[in-house]
Design a protein around this motif. Structure first.
Motif, short mmCIF file in Angstrom:
data_model
loop_
_atom_site.label_atom_id
_atom_site.label_comp_id
_atom_site.label_asym_id
_atom_site.label_seq_id
_atom_site.Cartn_x
_atom_site.Cartn_y
_atom_site.Cartn_z
N SER A 40 0.84 -1.21 0.00
CA SER A 40 0.00 0.00 0.00
C SER A 40 0.87 1.25 0.00
O SER A 40 0.42 2.31 0.44
CB SER A 40 -0.92 0.00 1.23
N GLU A 41 2.07 1.13 -0.50
CA GLU A 41 3.01 2.26 -0.49
C GLU A 41 2.50 3.43 -1.31
O GLU A 41 2.78 4.59 -1.00
CB GLU A 41 4.36 1.81 -1.01
N LEU A 42 1.74 3.14 -2.37
CA LEU A 42 1.23 4.22 -3.22
C LEU A 42 0.26 5.12 -2.48
O LEU A 42 0.09 6.29 -2.83
CB LEU A 42 0.55 3.63 -4.46
N TYR A 43 -0.40 4.61 -1.45
CA TYR A 43 -1.40 5.39 -0.73
C TYR A 43 -0.79 6.31 0.33
O TYR A 43 -1.31 7.38 0.59
CB TYR A 43 -2.41 4.44 -0.05
N GLU A 44 0.30 5.84 0.98
CA GLU A 44 0.90 6.63 2.06
C GLU A 44 2.33 6.15 2.27
O GLU A 44 2.59 4.95 2.30
CB GLU A 44 0.10 6.44 3.35
N LEU A 121 -9.26 0.98 3.58
CA LEU A 121 -10.18 0.30 2.68
C LEU A 121 -9.55 -0.93 2.04
O LEU A 121 -10.26 -1.88 1.67
CB LEU A 121 -10.65 1.27 1.59
N ALA A 122 -8.24 -0.92 1.89
CA ALA A 122 -7.53 -2.06 1.29
C ALA A 122 -7.21 -3.14 2.32
O ALA A 122 -6.64 -4.17 1.96
CB ALA A 122 -6.24 -1.58 0.62
N THR A 123 -7.55 -2.91 3.59
CA THR A 123 -7.27 -3.87 4.65
C THR A 123 -8.42 -4.85 4.78
O THR A 123 -9.56 -4.44 5.01
CB THR A 123 -7.05 -3.14 5.99
N THR A 124 -8.14 -6.13 4.63
CA THR A 124 -9.17 -7.16 4.70
C THR A 124 -9.36 -7.63 6.15
O THR A 124 -8.60 -7.29 7.05
CB THR A 124 -8.79 -8.36 3.83
N ARG A 125 -10.38 -8.44 6.34
CA ARG A 125 -10.61 -9.01 7.67
C ARG A 125 -9.47 -9.93 8.07
O ARG A 125 -9.10 -9.99 9.24
CB ARG A 125 -11.93 -9.78 7.67
N VAL A 126 -8.92 -10.65 7.11
CA VAL A 126 -7.77 -11.51 7.40
C VAL A 126 -6.57 -10.69 7.86
O VAL A 126 -5.85 -11.08 8.77
CB VAL A 126 -7.41 -12.35 6.15
#
Length: 259
Positions: A40-44, A121-126
């Motif tokens: 997720s580096e592109l986001y932050e 938002l990209a973080t899943t329940r797993v």
């Protein structure tokens, strides 16, 4: 020896490691595209650049400390002149620094995932479950170190007389669960949480720990050719060994002329 002792310190570790190994093989064979960190580096980047090195370097030093303390027999280190006092100092205080680095890095990574909208938002329940299961053994390990090694007796608890030979006995397939009978509770909880983490490891993004760019240095170069006619017919001479690409329109014109 009670059935509970056998279940906790023989059956449970073997089941955990079996799930770990079989799960990794299954994941590699049937979910290679999912074998990734889903970066997720592109986001932050700001918090990531701070938290990721702290966590990864900390966990590497923690892993090295566990390898030395659990898998290398005490007699071997003493045979090369590494006495108990020196080992206790390194394991306790340098290990505490590595554990603190790991914990701070993990807190920053979790905070980043919670407060950064696209990352959350990209973080899943797993992923959320993984972070919880990852934090528990780290916190329990810090608790065990502080309570028994720093605030406890002068030289702390010598786990290399009990936990270390018990763990090695599992690899020899000659388990000795009786060694775990008098182990302090914080260490027992830390070990149980670690084996639970190993059980879920293959089914989370933690599998990336077993990835290494081994083929990166030997893979062929990726050649990029321009599609613009100006690049193909420019005034600059092409480099040796390379031919300028022909634009699709020019190639079609040449083909129609030849026919």
């Amino acid at each position: 020896m009670s059935a509970t002792t056998t279940l906790l310190w023989v059956v449970f570790p073997y089941v955990s490691m079996a799930v770990f190994v079989v799960g990794l093989v299954w994941r590699y064979r049937y979910d290679k595209f999912g074998w990734t960190t889903r970066s997720s580096e592109l986001y932050e980047k700001t918090l990531l650049r701070l938290g990721s090195p702290l966590f990864h370097f900390g966990i590497i030093f923690v892993a090295l400390g566990h390898f030395m303390g659990l898998l290398i027999p005490k007699d071997w280190t003493e045979a090369v002149g590494f006495r108990e006092v020196a080992y206790h100092f390194i394991a306790t205080y340098m290990g505490s620094v590595a554990g603190l680095m790991t914990l701070v890095g993990l807190v920053l990574l979790i905070y980043r995932r919670r407060v950064t909208g696209p990352v959350f938002l990209a973080t899943t329940r797993v992923d959320k479950f993984m972070y919880v299961m990852l934090a528990i053994p780290i916190l329990l390990g810090m608790w065990a170190t502080v309570q028994t090694q720093i605030l406890g007796e002068a030289h702390g608890y010598d786990y290399r007389e009990t936990i270390s030979p018990w763990l090695r006995s599992l690899f020899y397939f000659q388990p000795m669960p009786e060694l775990m009978a008098d182990v302090p509770l914080p260490f027992k909880l830390h070990i149980a949480a670690a084996f639970l983490l190993f059980m879920i490891w293959p089914f989370t993004r933690l599998v990336h720990a077993f990835s290494a760019p081994v083929q990166y240095s030997t893979r062929p170069y990726i050649v990029y050719r321009s599609r613009e006619e100006s690049h193909a017919t420019g005034s600059r001479d092409p480099r040796r060994g390379w031919e300028p690409s022909v634009a699709p329109r020019e190639r079609r014109r040449r083909t129609s002329t030849n026919t």
